[in-house]
Design a protein around this motif. Sequence first.
Motif, mmCIF file in Angstrom:
data_model
loop_
_atom_site.group_PDB
_atom_site.id
_atom_site.type_symbol
_atom_site.label_atom_id
_atom_site.label_comp_id
_atom_site.label_asym_id
_atom_site.label_seq_id
_atom_site.Cartn_x
_atom_site.Cartn_y
_atom_site.Cartn_z
ATOM 1 N N ILE A 388 15.655 -14.511 -9.221
ATOM 2 C CA ILE A 388 15.184 -13.873 -7.988
ATOM 3 C C ILE A 388 15.355 -12.368 -8.140
ATOM 4 N N ALA A 389 14.256 -11.636 -8.007
ATOM 5 C CA ALA A 389 14.272 -10.179 -8.151
ATOM 6 C C ALA A 389 13.815 -9.537 -6.844
ATOM 7 N N PHE A 390 14.555 -8.535 -6.393
ATOM 8 C CA PHE A 390 14.199 -7.757 -5.206
ATOM 9 C C PHE A 390 13.691 -6.394 -5.665
ATOM 10 N N ALA A 391 12.414 -6.114 -5.425
ATOM 11 C CA ALA A 391 11.856 -4.787 -5.699
ATOM 12 C C ALA A 391 11.996 -3.959 -4.432
ATOM 13 N N LEU A 392 12.890 -2.988 -4.458
ATOM 14 C CA LEU A 392 13.297 -2.259 -3.257
ATOM 15 C C LEU A 392 12.935 -0.786 -3.347
ATOM 16 N N PRO A 393 12.751 -0.130 -2.187
ATOM 17 C CA PRO A 393 12.639 1.331 -2.204
ATOM 18 C C PRO A 393 13.894 1.931 -2.837
ATOM 19 N N HIS A 394 13.760 3.105 -3.437
ATOM 20 C CA HIS A 394 14.880 3.636 -4.207
ATOM 21 C C HIS A 394 16.142 3.796 -3.364
ATOM 22 N N CYS A 416 25.145 -16.357 -5.306
ATOM 23 C CA CYS A 416 26.023 -17.407 -5.835
ATOM 24 C C CYS A 416 25.275 -18.706 -6.067
ATOM 25 N N ARG A 417 23.991 -18.721 -5.696
ATOM 26 C CA ARG A 417 23.168 -19.913 -5.902
ATOM 27 C C ARG A 417 22.221 -19.743 -7.086
ATOM 28 N N SER A 418 21.722 -18.513 -7.268
ATOM 29 C CA SER A 418 20.746 -18.228 -8.325
ATOM 30 C C SER A 418 20.988 -16.818 -8.848
ATOM 31 N N PRO A 419 20.533 -16.527 -10.071
ATOM 32 C CA PRO A 419 20.604 -15.149 -10.551
ATOM 33 C C PRO A 419 19.765 -14.227 -9.666
#
Length: 585
Positions: A388-394, A416-419
Motif C-alpha cells: 500500500i503506497a500513499f502518494a501525498l503532497p510534500h 501492522c496489517r500490510s506494508p
Amino acid sequence: MASPSWQARIDRGGEVAGSGFLVSDRHVLTCAHVVDQADVSQVVFPGAPGLGPLPARVAVRGGWSGRSQDPGDVAVLELAEPAPIAPAAFAGLDEPHRTPDPKLVAYGFPAGYGEEGVQSELRVASRQLIADEWSQLSLWRGYGQEPSYGFSGSAVMLEQGGTVVGMVSAYDEAARTARMVPAQVIARHWPPVSDLVPTPDYPAAEKRRLRELIERAARAGARGYDVDRLLQASTGTLGVALPAHGAGGLWQAVWYLLSETGPRPTALPLAELTVRLADVVEDEGLGQELRAWSHEHRERHRGRPAPAVGPSPTARPSSARPWSPILVGIRRSGEDRGVVLAEVAAYRDGHCQLVGEKRLPRAQLRDWVLDRIDTAFGQIDADGRELIAFALPHDWINQPVDEWAQRKGVRTPLGCRSPVVVLDQERRGRESLQFMLRKAWKVLDLQRGSTLHPVRCDSRQRPERLSVQLQDVHGPVGMARPPKSPRDKGLHRAVLDAPAPIVLWPRTGCQGGGGCSGDCRGEGFLDALARQLAALPPGELPEAILKARREAFVHDGPHWAQGLSLVWEDPRQFPKVRPLQQSPL
C-alpha cells in the motif's frame, strides 16, 4: 421468402400514419412524427392477418421538436397486450457499411398500398452521420419504389438475413434520397434497444445490467459531476476519441463507449466510468453495485497478463513473488482548504485499475480511503505481495498514514496489517526524477544488502550540497529528524530531489537544536535501523518495516520503530500518474 411478420403499419384516426416494427412482444418502434401529438394509435401487422389491429399507447417520445431537421424522431408504442409474433432482430453496427454495399430493404405503406404495403430497395451512402443523427440512403438502382410518405418508421433491414440496421425517418423527392435513424442513434434515444443491438465485446446480460444501473443512477441523482468531464476522465490516455459536441447525458456517454470502443485488458473505459460514478451517486447501495459491475467487467476482459513489472531477467530479483500494489493518491482541492481530492487504484499485471475517486472533506478522508483499500484487495493478484503506497503532497509526507485504523471493530493500524510506504506526489509528477529513480533501481536490484546512509541530527550540510552528494549513494537514506522545522524540511526536500529511492525517519525523532547526547532518539533510531537493514536487499524493505512496526506496536515501552515513516519508490511498480476527473484548481 415471406415478409417478416414483425413489420407493422401505424394507423391514427382511421388513416395510415406510417410504419413501425416490433422489437419486443409489447413494444413497437416508429418515428415521433408518425404519432405526432396523439397518445394512442392502432398497430396492424400485415404479415399476421389473423391478428387484427392492436391498440397501443405512446410510451416514449425521443425529444423530437416538430421540425424535419430536429433530432430525436423516435417513438415507442406499447401494445395493450403481447403480440404473438417474434420481434425483429438487429444487425451489427458495421453491417450496412460492408464492401461491396449490401442491399437494404424497407417496407412501407404509401398511397395505393395502404393494406399490403410495398418494398423499397436502398443502400447507405456513407458511414458519416448527418448532424450526428441520420444516415443518408439512396435507391439501390437509382430508380424504383421511393421510400416516401408511409415509409416513415419502417425498419431498414439487410436483404440477406433480414436483420435491422435502422429506421426510415424522411424522404427528399427532389434529391431522391432518404434519411435513416441508424440503430446506434435509436439506442441513444431509447436505451432498451441497446440490449438488442449486437456489440460483440459486451455480452447482452452484462450490457443489460449496466443499462439498468445507469438508469437508476440517472434517477437517483449525483453530487456535482459533469458528464463530459466524467467521460474524459474515464478514457484518460487510453486513445479513445470523445464525442465532438459532448455526450449529451449519462446514458449517451455510456452508449458511446459501448458502441464506439472495444475493451482491451489495458483499456477498459467503462470500468473506469462506473467506478467514478459510484463515488458520486447519492445511493450508496447503487454505488456498491456499480463497483461490482466494474470488477466483474475487468475480470472478464483481463486477457493475457502484460509483461511483469520489475527488474530485467539479468538482475537478481529481491523476492520470488512480485508486488501487488495499491496506490492512494491525495491532492489538495483548490475550492476549500479543508477539502482534498482522493483516489485509490489497484495495480494488476502492470495495469492501473481505478477503485474510487472523490473530492471530500479531510475529516472524512481516512474512513473513505480505508474502505476503498479494502475494496482494492479484491482486485490485486493474490499470488503477489500486497503493498500500500500513499502518494501525498510534500508537506503531508510526515503524516502517520501507516497508523490509520477503522473507527469500528478492532483498531489494528494499517501499517501492522500490510506494508505501507509513502511517495512524494510532486516527485511522481517530475519525469526527470522518475527517470533517475528507474536507473537507481537497476543498481539496487543487484544489491544483497542495504547500507544505510545517515543524515544525523547535528548535520550542518546545506540542502543543495546534500542533494548532490546523495546522487552517488545507492541505498536507503536515514534521517534522524522529522521534517518539522524549516531547516529539516529543506533537508528532506533535498534528499527526495536527489532523488533517493528509499528514505526512513522517525516522526518523533530528535527535536533538539544543537548537538545530541548518546541517548538521542534520532541517533538511536539510525543505529538500530542500520543494523536491521544491513543484510536485507532494498526490494525487501517494505516487508521488513512491516515486521518492525508490528514489533513496535506490541512492545511495552519505547521501541526504535515507533512512528517510523518509509519512502520507498520504485516507479516500475506504479507506472504513470493517472489524471484526476476533477481538477485540483
